[in-house]
Enzyme design. Structure first.
Site, PDB file in Angstrom:
ATOM      1  N   SER A  10      73.367 -23.017 -38.682  1.00 14.65           N
ATOM      2  CA  SER A  10      74.009 -22.909 -40.517  1.00 14.65           C
ATOM      3  C   SER A  10      73.461 -21.706 -41.075  1.00 14.65           C
ATOM      4  O   SER A  10      74.220 -21.175 -42.432  1.00 14.65           O
ATOM      5  CB  SER A  10      74.123 -24.239 -40.603  1.00 14.65           C
ATOM      6  OG  SER A  10      73.024 -24.046 -41.100  1.00 14.65           O
ATOM      7  N   GLY A  11      72.310 -20.614 -40.918  1.00 13.64           N
ATOM      8  CA  GLY A  11      71.900 -20.055 -42.221  1.00 13.64           C
ATOM      9  C   GLY A  11      72.951 -18.401 -42.572  1.00 13.64           C
ATOM     10  O   GLY A  11      73.323 -18.393 -40.963  1.00 13.64           O
ATOM     11  N   VAL A  13      71.486 -15.772 -40.903  1.00 13.13           N
ATOM     12  CA  VAL A  13      70.820 -14.836 -40.090  1.00 13.13           C
ATOM     13  C   VAL A  13      71.044 -16.037 -38.323  1.00 13.13           C
ATOM     14  O   VAL A  13      71.843 -14.578 -38.100  1.00 13.13           O
ATOM     15  CB  VAL A  13      69.919 -15.153 -40.435  1.00 13.13           C
ATOM     16  CG1 VAL A  13      68.820 -14.390 -38.802  1.00 13.13           C
ATOM     17  CG2 VAL A  13      68.512 -13.964 -41.055  1.00 13.13           C
ATOM     18  N   CYS A 150      63.033  -7.703 -43.056  1.00 15.39           N
ATOM     19  CA  CYS A 150      64.350  -6.969 -43.006  1.00 15.39           C
ATOM     20  C   CYS A 150      64.039  -5.354 -44.082  1.00 15.39           C
ATOM     21  O   CYS A 150      63.765  -4.314 -43.260  1.00 15.39           O
ATOM     22  CB  CYS A 150      65.186  -7.513 -44.233  1.00 15.39           C
ATOM     23  SG  CYS A 150      64.966  -8.561 -45.323  1.00 15.39           S
TER      24      CYS A 150
HETATM   25  N1  NAP Z   1      68.458 -13.347 -44.774  1.00 11.98           N
HETATM   26  C1  NAP Z   1      67.796 -12.118 -44.429  1.00 11.98           C
HETATM   27  O1  NAP Z   1      68.386 -10.648 -44.832  1.00 11.98           O
HETATM   28  C2  NAP Z   1      66.918 -12.249 -43.082  1.00 11.98           C
HETATM   29  C3  NAP Z   1      66.666 -10.829 -42.957  1.00 11.98           C
HETATM   30  C4  NAP Z   1      65.213 -11.180 -41.634  1.00 11.98           C
HETATM   31  C5  NAP Z   1      65.138 -12.333 -41.906  1.00 11.98           C
HETATM   32  N2  NAP Z   1      64.687 -13.644 -42.397  1.00 11.98           N
HETATM   33  C6  NAP Z   1      64.386 -15.201 -41.868  1.00 11.98           C
HETATM   34  O2  NAP Z   1      65.346 -15.420 -40.755  1.00 11.98           O
HETATM   35  C7  NAP Z   1      65.007 -16.351 -41.228  1.00 11.98           C
HETATM   36  C8  NAP Z   1      66.581 -17.654 -41.689  1.00 11.98           C
HETATM   37  O3  NAP Z   1      67.175 -17.094 -42.534  1.00 11.98           O
HETATM   38  P1  NAP Z   1      68.137 -16.891 -43.522  1.00 11.98           P
HETATM   39  O4  NAP Z   1      68.278 -15.997 -44.351  1.00 11.98           O
HETATM   40  O5  NAP Z   1      69.040 -17.243 -42.252  1.00 11.98           O
HETATM   41  O6  NAP Z   1      68.732 -18.438 -43.571  1.00 11.98           O
HETATM   42  P2  NAP Z   1      69.668 -20.412 -44.633  1.00 11.98           P
HETATM   43  O7  NAP Z   1      70.418 -18.881 -44.816  1.00 11.98           O
HETATM   44  O8  NAP Z   1      68.310 -20.671 -45.759  1.00 11.98           O
HETATM   45  O9  NAP Z   1      69.160 -21.134 -42.588  1.00 11.98           O
HETATM   46  C9  NAP Z   1      67.793 -21.778 -42.810  1.00 11.98           C
HETATM   47  C10 NAP Z   1      68.916 -22.283 -41.429  1.00 11.98           C
HETATM   48  O10 NAP Z   1      67.584 -22.465 -40.857  1.00 11.98           O
HETATM   49  C11 NAP Z   1      68.117 -24.232 -41.549  1.00 11.98           C
HETATM   50  N3  NAP Z   1      66.791 -25.247 -41.839  1.00 11.98           N
HETATM   51  C12 NAP Z   1      66.088 -25.449 -43.007  1.00 11.98           C
HETATM   52  N4  NAP Z   1      65.079 -25.743 -43.046  1.00 11.98           N
HETATM   53  C13 NAP Z   1      64.690 -26.170 -41.686  1.00 11.98           C
HETATM   54  C14 NAP Z   1      63.638 -27.379 -40.864  1.00 11.98           C
HETATM   55  N5  NAP Z   1      62.869 -26.928 -41.757  1.00 11.98           N
HETATM   56  N6  NAP Z   1      64.038 -27.250 -39.942  1.00 11.98           N
HETATM   57  C15 NAP Z   1      64.975 -26.968 -38.991  1.00 11.98           C
HETATM   58  N7  NAP Z   1      65.556 -25.995 -39.421  1.00 11.98           N
HETATM   59  C16 NAP Z   1      65.929 -25.903 -40.457  1.00 11.98           C
HETATM   60  C17 NAP Z   1      69.001 -24.708 -41.652  1.00 11.98           C
HETATM   61  O11 NAP Z   1      69.320 -25.471 -41.632  1.00 11.98           O
HETATM   62  P3  NAP Z   1      69.403 -26.615 -41.852  1.00 11.98           P
HETATM   63  O12 NAP Z   1      69.502 -26.968 -43.149  1.00 11.98           O
HETATM   64  O13 NAP Z   1      70.766 -27.408 -41.258  1.00 11.98           O
HETATM   65  O14 NAP Z   1      68.874 -27.590 -40.507  1.00 11.98           O
HETATM   66  C18 NAP Z   1      69.810 -22.817 -42.067  1.00 11.98           C
HETATM   67  O15 NAP Z   1      70.736 -23.495 -40.723  1.00 11.98           O
HETATM   68  C19 NAP Z   1      63.676 -16.998 -42.125  1.00 11.98           C
HETATM   69  O16 NAP Z   1      62.548 -17.334 -41.719  1.00 11.98           O
HETATM   70  C20 NAP Z   1      64.174 -15.152 -42.660  1.00 11.98           C
HETATM   71  O17 NAP Z   1      62.697 -15.173 -43.961  1.00 11.98           O
HETATM   72  C21 NAP Z   1      66.551 -13.634 -42.824  1.00 11.98           C
END
Ligand code: NAP
Length: 350
Positions: A10-11, A13, A150
């Site tokens: 749902s995030g 990424v 990133c």
């Molecule tokens: N955004 C970027 O540009 C980017 C780039 C490279 C890497 N990343 C990395 O990719 C990952 C995801 O980033 P994002 O930007 O998509 O973050 P996000 O939008 O905050 O999404 C996080 C996801 O993880 C789930 N989540 C959160 N806490 C959790 C837990 N304790 N147990 C299980 N699920 C959990 C959330 O869904 P629910 O709360 O509904 O479970 C949500 O689906 C992170 O590690 C981030 O550092 C991000």
């Protein structure tokens, strides 16, 4: 068809993984999890996917997801993945981790950059740093991939050829600018529209945690230890990263040698483009023309006045900086054509 699951779908990424994998001819998405949206249609959270899928979020635990799939993507925050992964790795499922938890090889680096002790240090060596431009051969023979950060991706892809060719002396200073989606989908005061709109905000002047990855990979490619100083800014974009890296060189920088270094490393790379034109608007890499694509644009300029090379790297943080790079790594791991599911241009204008 390869069966895939996404934990944390749902995030931001997770949403981009869904968009890319729904168009991947060899992949079938069988499980997408979220704790907050259990039972909801994916398109309720990712409205751009309406008409593309009838998948619904589940509350399945990662081990249940692993039992149904060939590849599991972990798109969860850092610090969460390292608690899930040890048990998952025992099942033999292929893991593509989007978090920072398995990017660094040396457990002591987690204490240094993240301030915590790594709970599964034995797994660090087993993960391959998922940057195909540097680790393609290792990706062919692994089932564990740690997708790079990133900002680290933009900096490493743009600097690696120069480091490899022995053209840099260090230290290297990386000035990074990133759009709001880099902070993920969870709202906070700093991402609130009134506070975020219009900013050029220094949010991490020193000690950014991606520094460790950049140092690790520049050493990997060159055999030389570089010290990197990084400063990160939040700027007025939703997507995109530009890294401007200042590298001091001991002898007068020569553009022809730098060109040669880029050419010899990247001529056959499907997702790296040189941007260096004499005319036009886009003379140097600009994230604007990477948005929506898996391209990393690189370029440079020499500054003989202070014996400096200025190196530019531009990407879409959610694609080459995350989901696209992850799918590219999966393709290599599964011996698919590397471009599968990723062969689309950026949007313009956007
Ligand atoms: N955004 C970027 O540009 C980017 C780039 C490279 C890497 N990343 C990395 O990719 C990952 C995801 O980033 P994002 O930007 O998509 O973050 P996000 O939008 O905050 O999404 C996080 C996801 O993880 C789930 N989540 C959160 N806490 C959790 C837990 N304790 N147990 C299980 N699920 C959990 C959330 O869904 P629910 O709360 O509904 O479970 C949500 O689906 C992170 O590690 C981030 O550092 C991000």
């Amino acid at each position: 068809m390869v069966k895939v699951g996404i934990v944390g779908a749902s995030g931001y990424v997770g949403g981009e993984l869904l968009r890319i994998l729904l168009g991947h001819p060899e992949a079938e998405i069988v499980s997408v999890t979220s704790r907050q949206h259990v039972g909801e249609y994916v398109f309720k959270v990712h409205p751009n996917l309406k008409g593309m899928t009838s998948l619904q979020f589940t509350a399945e635990d990662p081990l249940t997801v692993a039992s149904k799939v060939d590849v599991i993507f972990l798109a969860v925050p850092h610090g969460v993945s390292c608690k899930i992964t040890p048990k998952l790795a025992e099942t033999g499922v292929k893991i593509v981790d989007m978090s920072a938890d398995f990017r660094l090889k040396d457990a002591a680096e987690y204490q240094k950059w993240y301030g915590w002790s790594h709970p599964a240090p034995d797994l660090l060596e087993k993960f391959v740093y998922g940057l195909p431009e540097l680790h393609r051969e290792e990706l062919k023979n692994t089932s564990l991939v740690a997708v790079p950060g990133c900002m680290a991706t933009a900096a490493i892809v743009s600097l690696a050829p120069l480091a490899k060719a022995g053209l840099l002396d260090g230290p290297i200073f990386v000035d990074a600018k990133i759009g709001s989606s880099g902070a993920g989908g969870k709202p906070s005061l700093s991402t609130h529209f009134s506070e975020r709109f219009g900013v050029v905000r220094v949010y991490k002047p020193v000690g950014h945690r991606h520094t460790g990855e950049i140092e690790q990979e520049l050493k990997y490619v060159s055999g030389k230890k570089f010290k990197v100083g990084m400063t990160a800014h939040a700027v007025n974009m939703v997507r995109g990263i530009l890294t401007t890296s200042h590298a001091i060189v001991s002898s007068k920088p020569e553009a022809s040698k730098i060109w040669k270094a880029y050419r010899s490393m990247y001529t056959s790379e499907p997702f790296v483009r040189f941007i260096m034109d004499k005319k036009g608007l886009y003379k140097y890499p600009d994230p604007k023309i990477t948005i929506g694509s898996n391209f990393a644009d690189v370029g440079f300029e020499v500054d003989p006045y202070v014996e400096r090379v200025v190196v530019f790297g531009a990407i879409d943080n959610l694609i080459k900086g995350a989901a696209g790079n992850a799918v590219q790594s999966m393709n290599i791991m599964l011996k698919f054509d590397e471009r599968e599911g990723l062969n689309f241009p950026a949007l313009h204008p956007v």
